[in-house]
Design an enzyme around this catalytic site. Structure first.
Site, PDB file in Angstrom:
ATOM      1  N   GLU A 187      71.868 -26.532   9.713  1.00 13.15           N
ATOM      2  CA  GLU A 187      73.186 -26.209  10.248  1.00 13.15           C
ATOM      3  C   GLU A 187      73.823 -27.507  10.735  1.00 13.15           C
ATOM      4  OE1 GLU A 187      73.854 -22.084  12.330  1.00 13.15           O
ATOM      5  OE2 GLU A 187      71.941 -22.907  13.029  1.00 13.15           O
TER       6      GLU A 187
ATOM      7  N   GLU B 237      65.028 -15.187  11.903  1.00 10.29           N
ATOM      8  CA  GLU B 237      66.021 -15.930  11.116  1.00 10.29           C
ATOM      9  C   GLU B 237      65.500 -17.359  10.967  1.00 10.29           C
ATOM     10  OE1 GLU B 237      70.103 -15.803  12.544  1.00 10.29           O
ATOM     11  OE2 GLU B 237      70.387 -17.911  11.987  1.00 10.29           O
TER      12      GLU B 237
END
Length: 486
Positions: free
Chosen positions: A304, A299
């Site tokens: 974020e 991933e």
């Protein structure tokens, strides 16, 4: 010897002539008139005949007066009427400096060796600049320059195009225990307004939470997942149960059907949300999961963040982080080895638009904000990821830990096509929001975490000043230099 003879024997500047007795050896007593200033000043008050040193030197009682012998004859007063000669005040007379008496060191001949004191440092500076220039040139020359082919550029001037973007519609929390239900394109949570894409979090209808209510996305044929837990959920508060439907609505969209790249560049220009427990993300997942379920196939988190303010101990909307997730199983996710945060300078990422980027090849992967020079995460694929992870041979259940990338490249699992995801999550029980931090109203391990969160909405909902991620432009390029494994 009279006073005239005494003076002439001293010479013009008071220095005795050769063959003449000195002033010190000639005891001359000059009578003083009664009431004269010299009558008492400088004399020994004890009458023992011993004069003070200053009186002997100057001839009067003024210790600051110059000696009489140093004055020229013209400076003395003379009057036959007054009888004996008296010594008046002396004035300073300068003396001309004769030629050649002043030193001029700058005219002296310089030692030939002294020039090297200047030459050597200059040579050192020139050599240092030369070496630095060579190192910069060599570094630039050694960087592999890739050609990129445009895969996708969307500025949303044509609205939210369904041929580019797909919505992931689910209620199961995506494996993180998130509290939102994601909805369709061009709805109240995912839409284009004023030329920009907005992914906005809103509250669920209270009526669906207060009474027993069921959401069945399989029946509606809108669920994008296949498992029941991701598509069906119900409120059940009878007999002490505390299960409720997701208390928040939001959005999650992807380019899985339109743009997948293996090595290339991605840039998303966006402004992040502001509000407690909002969780915006710009990230990538593998198209085929060739090496197995998460995190075996990897991933890539380009960005974020959290909607909380700067007081949140893990960082709020003043912090953006990038990470790679990789490992043989969820318990051994080695993301902590490839996880970096960058703080906004005197601002927040929710105050203005910023460009969140990724550059990725077989040799390296790095993320950046606004400029490729302002890197956040940098990973050099110079050794196998399995070796880098230093994973245990057995896990907590005493099961053998298998290498899912055995025989792969150094950058495996990041050697397969990935697609882009944009979303705004809310809450969650995976640890992204730390327990007991900033008044967090739920515990990650609690079976009623969603209900506890919803019951404290009077605390967190007023902080949702900007509960959406706003996106100006998305650009994706594929490495197309004829050999993607360079």
């Amino acid at each position: 010897m009279d006073n005239e003879q005494s003076y002439s024997s001293q010479g013009y500047y008071g220095r005795p002539h050769a063959g003449m007795p000195s002033a010190a050896s000639t005891a001359v007593h000059t009578p003083q008139r009664p009431g004269s200033p010299n009558d008492s000043i400088g004399r020994n008050p004890f009458g023992d005949g011993v004069e003070s040193q200053a009186s002997q030197r100057t001839g009067n009682g003024n210790p600051f007066q110059s000696p009489a012998g140093s004055r020229p004859p013209s400076s003395f007063e003379s009057s036959s009427a007054m009888g004996p000669r008296y010594e008046p005040q002396r004035y300073f007379h300068s003396r001309r400096v004769r030629k050649g008496e002043v030193e001029k060191p700058w005219l002296d001949k310089v030692d030939p060796k002294e020039k090297w004191v200047t030459i050597l440092p200059i040579i050192g500076i020139i050599v240092g600049l030369g070496i630095s220039g060579f190192l910069v040139w060599d570094g630039i020359r050694s960087v592999v320059k890739h050609n990129y082919c445009e895969v996708l550029v969307d500025d949303f001037s044509q609205g939210l195009r369904s041929d580019i973007w797909s919505a992931e519609i689910q209620v199961g929390g995506f494996g993180n225990g998130e509290f939102q239900r994601t909805t369709e394109l061009n709805g109240p949570n995912v839409f284009v307004e004023n030329g920009n894409l907005k992914i906005k979090a809103t509250l669920e209808d209270d009526a669906r939470i207060l009474k027993n209510y069921k959401i069945d996305l399989l029946k509606d044929k809108t669920c994008t997942a296949t498992d029941q837990a991701s598509c069906i959920v119900a409120t059940n508060t009878t007999a002490g149960n505390s299960t409720i439907v997701p208390p928040v609505l939001s959005g999650r969209i992807t380019t899985k059907k339109s743009a997948n790249i293996k090595y290339g560049r991605v840039e998303v220009r966006a402004k992040l949300p502001e509000g407690d427990w909002l969780w915006p993300a710009i990230w990538m997942m593998p198209r085929d999961s060739k090496y197995g379920p998460w995190p075996q196939s990897g991933e890539i988190d380009i960005m974020e963040s959290r909607g909380n303010n700067y007081t949140h101990p893990q960082g709020g909307n003043n912090i953006a982080s990038s990470a790679l997730h990789w490992g043989p199983n969820p318990a051994n996710d080695a993301f902590w080895r490839t996880n970096v945060k960058r703080q906004a300078l005197h601002t927040t990422y929710s105050s203005d638009f910023h460009t969140y980027g990724l550059e990725w090849s077989q040799k390296y992967l790095f993320t950046y904000i606004d400029s490729r020079l302002l890197q956040v995460l940098y990973v050099n694929f110079d050794s196998p990821m399995w070796d880098r992870g230093n994973f245990p041979q057995v896990d907590a259940n005493n099961s053998f830990v298998r290498n899912p990338w055995d025989g792969g490249k150094f950058n495996t699992p990041f050697d397969q096509p990935f697609y882009l995801i944009l979303n705004v999550a809310v809450g969650g029980t995976n640890g992204w929001f730390e327990d007991h931090a900033n008044g967090k109203p739920w515990l990650n391990g609690s079976p009623k975490a969603k209900k506890d969160f919803w019951e404290k909405r009077d605390q967190w909902f007023p902080t949702w000043k900007q509960p959406q991620m706003e996106v100006e432009k998305v650009s994706i390029w594929q490495q197309c230099d004829g050999d993607e494994d360079l």
